[in-house]
Design a protein around this motif. Structure first.
Motif, mmCIF file in Angstrom:
data_model
loop_
_atom_site.group_PDB
_atom_site.id
_atom_site.type_symbol
_atom_site.label_atom_id
_atom_site.label_comp_id
_atom_site.label_asym_id
_atom_site.label_seq_id
_atom_site.Cartn_x
_atom_site.Cartn_y
_atom_site.Cartn_z
ATOM 1 N N PRO A 1 0.814 -1.234 0.000
ATOM 2 C CA PRO A 1 0.000 0.000 0.000
ATOM 3 C C PRO A 1 0.845 1.281 0.000
ATOM 4 C CG PRO A 1 -0.937 -1.616 1.490
ATOM 5 C CD PRO A 1 0.402 -2.160 1.071
ATOM 6 N N ALA A 2 1.900 1.320 0.790
ATOM 7 C CA ALA A 2 2.757 2.507 0.828
ATOM 8 C C ALA A 2 3.520 2.671 -0.484
ATOM 9 C CB ALA A 2 3.730 2.418 2.000
ATOM 10 N N LEU A 3 3.995 1.573 -1.058
ATOM 11 C CA LEU A 3 4.727 1.638 -2.316
ATOM 12 C C LEU A 3 3.823 2.101 -3.450
ATOM 13 C CD1 LEU A 3 6.816 -1.628 -1.899
ATOM 14 C CD2 LEU A 3 7.672 0.732 -1.754
ATOM 15 N N VAL A 4 2.580 1.614 -3.458
ATOM 16 C CA VAL A 4 1.604 2.060 -4.454
ATOM 17 C C VAL A 4 1.391 3.565 -4.330
ATOM 18 C CG1 VAL A 4 -0.856 1.981 -5.073
ATOM 19 C CG2 VAL A 4 0.442 -0.149 -4.798
ATOM 20 N N GLU A 5 1.264 4.061 -3.106
ATOM 21 C CA GLU A 5 1.037 5.494 -2.898
ATOM 22 C C GLU A 5 2.240 6.318 -3.352
ATOM 23 O OE1 GLU A 5 -0.015 9.349 -1.996
ATOM 24 O OE2 GLU A 5 -1.175 7.603 -2.613
ATOM 25 N N ILE A 6 3.452 5.853 -3.089
ATOM 26 C CA ILE A 6 4.647 6.583 -3.526
ATOM 27 C C ILE A 6 4.682 6.650 -5.048
ATOM 28 C CG2 ILE A 6 7.173 6.517 -3.623
ATOM 29 C CD1 ILE A 6 6.992 5.218 -0.757
ATOM 30 N N LEU A 7 4.397 5.549 -5.706
ATOM 31 C CA LEU A 7 4.401 5.524 -7.163
ATOM 32 C C LEU A 7 3.278 6.400 -7.727
ATOM 33 C CD1 LEU A 7 5.631 4.492 -9.768
ATOM 34 C CD2 LEU A 7 4.342 2.353 -9.458
ATOM 35 N N ARG A 8 2.083 6.313 -7.144
ATOM 36 C CA ARG A 8 0.960 7.143 -7.582
ATOM 37 C C ARG A 8 1.316 8.621 -7.458
ATOM 38 N NH1 ARG A 8 -1.959 10.788 -6.260
ATOM 39 N NH2 ARG A 8 -1.168 10.773 -4.129
ATOM 40 N N ASP A 9 1.868 8.995 -6.315
ATOM 41 C CA ASP A 9 2.250 10.378 -6.060
ATOM 42 C C ASP A 9 3.321 10.846 -7.040
ATOM 43 O OD1 ASP A 9 2.406 12.813 -4.144
ATOM 44 O OD2 ASP A 9 4.480 12.084 -4.221
ATOM 45 N N SER A 10 4.292 9.998 -7.315
ATOM 46 C CA SER A 10 5.362 10.365 -8.253
ATOM 47 C C SER A 10 4.800 10.626 -9.642
ATOM 48 C CB SER A 10 6.417 9.258 -8.299
ATOM 49 O OG SER A 10 7.057 9.124 -7.045
ATOM 50 N N VAL A 11 3.936 9.746 -10.116
ATOM 51 C CA VAL A 11 3.331 9.918 -11.436
ATOM 52 C C VAL A 11 2.441 11.168 -11.441
ATOM 53 C CG1 VAL A 11 1.780 8.886 -13.145
ATOM 54 C CG2 VAL A 11 3.503 7.463 -11.996
ATOM 55 N N ALA A 12 1.651 11.348 -10.393
ATOM 56 C CA ALA A 12 0.764 12.519 -10.309
ATOM 57 C C ALA A 12 1.553 13.828 -10.325
ATOM 58 C CB ALA A 12 -0.101 12.439 -9.054
ATOM 59 N N ASN A 13 2.789 13.780 -9.842
ATOM 60 C CA ASN A 13 3.634 14.968 -9.813
ATOM 61 C C ASN A 13 4.565 15.049 -11.019
ATOM 62 O OD1 ASN A 13 3.206 16.720 -7.332
ATOM 63 N ND2 ASN A 13 3.098 14.651 -6.504
ATOM 64 N N GLY A 14 4.286 14.239 -12.050
ATOM 65 C CA GLY A 14 4.971 14.386 -13.320
ATOM 66 C C GLY A 14 6.236 13.580 -13.517
#
Length: 176
Positions: free
Chosen positions: A21-34
């Motif tokens: 769950p934390a790794l998914v959130e880090i990846l989601r956040d990274s993509v969302a931030n470009g």
């Protein structure tokens, strides 16, 4: 926050499964931030989960070292060390997916992840490391500061999450 408050851990497959769950959130956040990290803006959390499941398989097979960075006990960063298994490249490894959640950037996590990844490479008998990064990203400055040698940029190597072209800059570092 002081750099010594950062904890870097190497995950076993079981620990990595618990961290999804934390790794998914880090990846989601990274993509969302470009960040150009292999995913597009339209990718879903399920796509990210599938990616991390594949990484965990590689950890279990001994081909990847998965690192996480914790700040105040929360996972806020990650990096991978891919151990090259080709018979003619037993000395080489690749650092990949150095990601820090936007809530924890500019606190030294990326640098600590890189230094621990380099030490893991040494312990695995690797003496040559390679990586690539978005030509316009902040990580490019970090790698230069850490003694990596920039060898050039390939234009249009990948796409940004919004579909724009992205050049990738390649680096190497010899370690002993």
């Amino acid at each position: 926050m002081p750099v010594d408050a950062i904890v870097i851990e190497t995950l076993t497959p079981e620990a990595a499964s618990n961290a999804i769950p934390a790794l998914v959130e880090i990846l989601r956040d990274s993509v969302a931030n470009g960040a150009s990290v292999g995913f597009m803006a339209w990718n879903t959390p399920e796509d990210y989960r599938g990616f991390w499941t594949g990484v965990i398989d590689e950890v279990g097979a001994g081909r990847t070292v998965l690192l996480i960075a914790k700040l105040a006990g929360e996972i806020v960063g990650t990096a991978q060390l891919h151990l090259i298994g080709k018979p003619n490249q037993p000395h080489r490894a690749e650092i990949a997916k150095v990601l820090v959640h936007s809530c924890a950037r500019r606190q030294g996590l990326g640098e600590k992840l890189m230094l621990v990844a380099e030490e893991a490479a040494r312990q695995a008998g690797r003496t040559l490391l390679v990586l690539d990064t978005d030509e316009a990203g902040a990580a490019r400055r970090l790698y230069g500061r850490l003694g990596w040698t920039e060898i050039g940029t390939i234009p249009r190597f990948a796409l940004m999450p919004d579909g724009r072209d992205c050049g990738s800059t390649f680096f190497y570092k010899t370690i002993g």
